[in-house]
Write a protein that holds these residues in place. Structure first.
Motif, short mmCIF file in Angstrom:
data_model
loop_
_atom_site.label_atom_id
_atom_site.label_comp_id
_atom_site.label_asym_id
_atom_site.label_seq_id
_atom_site.Cartn_x
_atom_site.Cartn_y
_atom_site.Cartn_z
N THR A 1 -7.01 3.51 -24.50
CA THR A 1 -5.86 2.65 -24.27
C THR A 1 -6.14 1.79 -23.05
N SER A 2 -5.30 0.81 -22.82
CA SER A 2 -5.51 -0.09 -21.69
C SER A 2 -4.19 -0.72 -21.28
N THR A 3 -4.21 -1.30 -20.11
CA THR A 3 -3.07 -2.08 -19.65
C THR A 3 -3.59 -3.21 -18.79
N THR A 4 -2.82 -4.28 -18.70
CA THR A 4 -3.19 -5.42 -17.87
C THR A 4 -2.37 -5.37 -16.59
N THR A 5 -3.02 -5.53 -15.45
CA THR A 5 -2.35 -5.44 -14.15
C THR A 5 -1.72 -6.76 -13.77
N ASP A 6 -0.96 -6.71 -12.67
CA ASP A 6 -0.29 -7.93 -12.17
C ASP A 6 -1.29 -9.03 -11.83
N ASP A 7 -2.52 -8.63 -11.41
CA ASP A 7 -3.53 -9.64 -11.06
C ASP A 7 -4.50 -9.91 -12.22
N SER A 8 -4.05 -9.58 -13.46
CA SER A 8 -4.76 -9.90 -14.71
C SER A 8 -6.06 -9.13 -14.92
N ASN A 9 -6.28 -8.06 -14.18
CA ASN A 9 -7.40 -7.18 -14.51
C ASN A 9 -6.99 -6.29 -15.67
N ILE A 10 -7.95 -5.75 -16.38
CA ILE A 10 -7.66 -4.83 -17.48
C ILE A 10 -8.13 -3.44 -17.06
N LYS B 1 9.93 0.14 -19.03
CA LYS B 1 9.41 -1.14 -19.57
C LYS B 1 8.63 -1.92 -18.52
N ASP B 2 9.04 -1.83 -17.24
CA ASP B 2 8.36 -2.60 -16.20
C ASP B 2 7.03 -1.97 -15.79
N GLU B 3 6.98 -0.65 -15.74
CA GLU B 3 5.77 0.06 -15.30
C GLU B 3 5.48 1.23 -16.23
N PRO B 4 4.97 0.97 -17.45
CA PRO B 4 4.73 2.06 -18.38
C PRO B 4 3.59 3.00 -17.95
N PHE B 5 2.77 2.56 -17.00
CA PHE B 5 1.69 3.40 -16.47
C PHE B 5 1.81 3.44 -14.96
N ARG B 6 1.62 4.62 -14.36
CA ARG B 6 1.65 4.78 -12.91
C ARG B 6 0.52 5.71 -12.49
N LEU B 7 -0.11 5.41 -11.36
CA LEU B 7 -1.15 6.27 -10.82
C LEU B 7 -0.53 7.57 -10.32
N PHE C 1 0.79 -1.23 0.00
CA PHE C 1 0.00 0.00 0.00
C PHE C 1 0.82 1.28 0.00
N VAL C 2 2.08 1.23 0.37
CA VAL C 2 2.89 2.45 0.39
C VAL C 2 3.90 2.44 -0.74
N LEU C 3 4.74 1.41 -0.80
CA LEU C 3 5.76 1.38 -1.84
C LEU C 3 5.15 1.23 -3.23
N ASN C 4 4.04 0.49 -3.35
CA ASN C 4 3.42 0.27 -4.65
C ASN C 4 2.09 1.00 -4.79
N ALA C 5 1.93 2.09 -4.05
CA ALA C 5 0.66 2.82 -4.09
C ALA C 5 0.34 3.35 -5.48
N ASP C 6 1.39 3.60 -6.28
CA ASP C 6 1.15 4.16 -7.62
C ASP C 6 1.07 3.09 -8.70
N ASN C 7 1.07 1.83 -8.32
CA ASN C 7 0.96 0.73 -9.29
C ASN C 7 -0.48 0.67 -9.81
N VAL C 8 -0.66 0.50 -11.12
CA VAL C 8 -2.01 0.47 -11.70
C VAL C 8 -2.84 -0.71 -11.21
N THR C 9 -2.22 -1.68 -10.55
CA THR C 9 -2.98 -2.77 -9.94
C THR C 9 -3.97 -2.20 -8.93
N ASN C 10 -3.65 -1.04 -8.35
CA ASN C 10 -4.51 -0.40 -7.35
C ASN C 10 -5.52 0.57 -7.98
N ALA C 11 -5.60 0.61 -9.31
CA ALA C 11 -6.45 1.60 -9.99
C ALA C 11 -7.93 1.40 -9.71
#
Length: 198
Positions: free
Chosen positions: A88-97, A51-57, A28-38
């Protein structure tokens, strides 16, 4: 119970709490800007060089905010091409779009979801839906045809009574899960008839 066992019994819950705390902090803190939390309404910056995180919150007030999250689809939950305003779209680490549109997009005007009976304004660079009673509306959707073979898209409206124009919309976004073969089909062709001048 010996002294060593007592020490372990005291330390074990503390150790478990520490591990859980580190895991929660990491998520929740270090990865707060990961799109998995979108969530819908969040804003996203674009950094294709990462390349690893082309989108960030990011905060919607951030100068780098380029997209707005319009929907988060679970596996098997549809296509971003069917989400009003998505580009546009991206797929998250937990396979959501995560379906995103331009930060200032107005889903109520998105033409990709226009249906028979809707009105459109063809004047802007990107045509959009419009209230049929508004002065901006210049055509009405007489028919919506989906998944048209590319070589047939120009003639898709020839037999639609009253149609004088057609408008083709095709998904151009990245990473969308779709069964279509790019370039072979057009997602949507709208057969349009003129509205009387207001």
């Amino acid at each position: 119970m010996n002294k060593t066992t007592k020490v372990y019994l005291v330390l074990l819950p503390i150790l478990l709490l520490a591990v859980a705390g580190v895991a929660l902090y990491s998520k929740f803190v270090l990865n707060a800007d990961n799109v998995t939390n979108a969530k819908t309404g969040d804003c996203v910056r674009d950094a294709p060089e990462d390349k690893d995180e082309p989108f960030r919150l990011v905060a919607c007030t951030d100068a780098g905010a380029k997209y707005k999250v319009l929907a988060v689809l679970g596996t098997g939950g549809g296509r971003c091409a069917d989400v009003a305003g998505a580009s546009t779209s991206t797929t998250t680490d937990d396979s959501n779009i995560v379906c995103m549109g331009a930060k200032d997009v107005d889903p109520a005007k998105a033409i990709n979801v226009a249906k028979e009976g809707d009105c459109v304004d063809l004047d802007p660079a990107e045509p959009q839906r419009a209230d049929c009673a508004s002065k901006e509306a210049d055509h009405k959707v007489l028919k919506r045809v989906e998944n048209v073979l590319s070589f047939q898209s120009d003639g898709a409206c020839h037999n639609v009574p009253g149609a004088d124009k057609s408008y083709s919309w095709d998904w151009k976004g990245s990473s969308d899960i779709s069964k279509k073969v790019d370039g072979m089909t057009v997602d949507v062709v709208l057969c349009l008839g003129p509205l009387p001048a207001h």
